[in-house]
Design a protein around this motif. Structure first.
Motif, PDB file in Angstrom:
ATOM      1  N   THR A  21      19.493 -30.491  32.971  1.00 59.08           N
ATOM      2  CA  THR A  21      18.821 -29.503  31.344  1.00 59.08           C
ATOM      3  C   THR A  21      19.914 -28.411  30.700  1.00 59.08           C
ATOM      4  O   THR A  21      20.276 -27.981  30.967  1.00 59.08           O
ATOM      5  N   VAL A  22      19.201 -28.419  29.525  1.00 61.78           N
ATOM      6  CA  VAL A  22      19.530 -27.456  28.624  1.00 61.78           C
ATOM      7  C   VAL A  22      19.194 -25.797  29.317  1.00 61.78           C
ATOM      8  O   VAL A  22      18.049 -25.570  29.235  1.00 61.78           O
ATOM      9  N   SER A  23      20.135 -25.098  28.999  1.00 58.95           N
ATOM     10  CA  SER A  23      19.950 -23.766  29.547  1.00 58.95           C
ATOM     11  C   SER A  23      19.012 -23.446  28.074  1.00 58.95           C
ATOM     12  O   SER A  23      19.980 -22.760  27.055  1.00 58.95           O
ATOM     13  N   THR A  24      18.379 -22.830  28.625  1.00 53.89           N
ATOM     14  CA  THR A  24      17.114 -22.139  27.643  1.00 53.89           C
ATOM     15  C   THR A  24      18.099 -20.622  27.051  1.00 53.89           C
ATOM     16  O   THR A  24      18.757 -19.398  28.194  1.00 53.89           O
ATOM     17  N   GLY A  25      16.831 -19.920  26.302  1.00 57.70           N
ATOM     18  CA  GLY A  25      17.476 -18.174  26.101  1.00 57.70           C
ATOM     19  C   GLY A  25      16.749 -17.655  26.513  1.00 57.70           C
ATOM     20  O   GLY A  25      17.623 -16.453  27.509  1.00 57.70           O
ATOM     21  N   ALA A  26      15.935 -18.064  27.029  1.00 62.72           N
ATOM     22  CA  ALA A  26      15.072 -17.422  28.157  1.00 62.72           C
ATOM     23  C   ALA A  26      15.908 -17.482  29.892  1.00 62.72           C
ATOM     24  O   ALA A  26      15.953 -16.535  30.377  1.00 62.72           O
ATOM     25  N   ASP A  27      16.651 -18.720  29.792  1.00 62.08           N
ATOM     26  CA  ASP A  27      17.528 -18.498  31.366  1.00 62.08           C
ATOM     27  C   ASP A  27      18.749 -17.301  30.785  1.00 62.08           C
ATOM     28  O   ASP A  27      18.850 -16.962  31.918  1.00 62.08           O
ATOM     29  N   LYS A  28      19.112 -18.000  29.789  1.00 64.37           N
ATOM     30  CA  LYS A  28      20.398 -16.869  29.535  1.00 64.37           C
ATOM     31  C   LYS A  28      19.686 -15.218  29.874  1.00 64.37           C
ATOM     32  O   LYS A  28      21.125 -14.159  29.845  1.00 64.37           O
ATOM     33  N   ALA A  29      18.603 -15.050  29.543  1.00 63.34           N
ATOM     34  CA  ALA A  29      18.365 -14.153  29.291  1.00 63.34           C
ATOM     35  C   ALA A  29      18.286 -12.562  30.423  1.00 63.34           C
ATOM     36  O   ALA A  29      17.860 -12.128  31.312  1.00 63.34           O
ATOM     37  N   LYS A  30      17.560 -14.203  31.218  1.00 61.08           N
ATOM     38  CA  LYS A  30      17.775 -13.809  32.895  1.00 61.08           C
ATOM     39  C   LYS A  30      18.440 -13.426  34.363  1.00 61.08           C
ATOM     40  O   LYS A  30      19.048 -12.452  34.448  1.00 61.08           O
ATOM     41  N   LEU A  31      19.556 -14.322  33.606  1.00 58.50           N
ATOM     42  CA  LEU A  31      20.886 -14.242  34.001  1.00 58.50           C
ATOM     43  C   LEU A  31      21.826 -12.981  34.068  1.00 58.50           C
ATOM     44  O   LEU A  31      22.744 -12.419  34.521  1.00 58.50           O
ATOM     45  N   ALA A  32      21.409 -12.229  32.200  1.00 60.98           N
ATOM     46  CA  ALA A  32      21.684 -11.318  32.090  1.00 60.98           C
ATOM     47  C   ALA A  32      21.458  -9.744  32.870  1.00 60.98           C
ATOM     48  O   ALA A  32      21.781  -8.882  33.036  1.00 60.98           O
TER      49      ALA A  32
END
Length: 127
Positions: A8-19
């Motif tokens: 799956t392609v990492s979305t901006g929302a997932d990156k924000a969640k990890l941040a």
């Protein structure tokens, strides 16, 4: 049973969640050390609540869902394992100990033989 791997392609929302997860962990640790004068109860409460929030946010991300799926698969595989009986375990442990003792004796004899050949016969240092 063959499973297919889906990338799956990492979305901006997932990156924000990890941040947010990283920020929550750092804030929890900072709160723990900054509340030193408030007492141990306040320190541990802030630390545990912050880490729990970080875990909660992580589990809502794609990486968190993949981790949960991996953990479920791992539990299924562990349930399939046929564990040895107590008797089998004790027998195998006995075999290992016996082998270790035999190997130690072999290595000691080899060492002493080489020592005798080199120092006594070849070099003549121990006459």
């Amino acid at each position: 049973m063959a499973t297919t791997q889906i990338d799956t392609v990492s979305t901006g929302a997932d990156k924000a969640k990890l941040a947010a997860v990283v920020a929550l962990v750092v804030a929890s640790l900072a709160g723990y050390y900054l509340l030193g004068k408030q007492g141990a109860l306040a320190q541990w409460a802030v630390l545990l609540l912050g880490l729990a929030a970080a875990v909660g946010v992580f589990l809502t991300s794609e990486w968190g869902r993949q981790f949960v799926g991996f953990a479920r698969d791992a539990v299924k595989e562990v349930k399939k394992v046929v564990w040895p009986t107590r008797k089998e375990t004790l027998q195998m442990t006995g075999y290992v100990f016996a082998f270790v003792v035999l190997m130690a004796l072999f290595l000691w004899l080899t060492d002493k033989t080489l020592e005798w050949v080199l120092y006594d016969l070849i070099l003549g240092w121990r006459k």
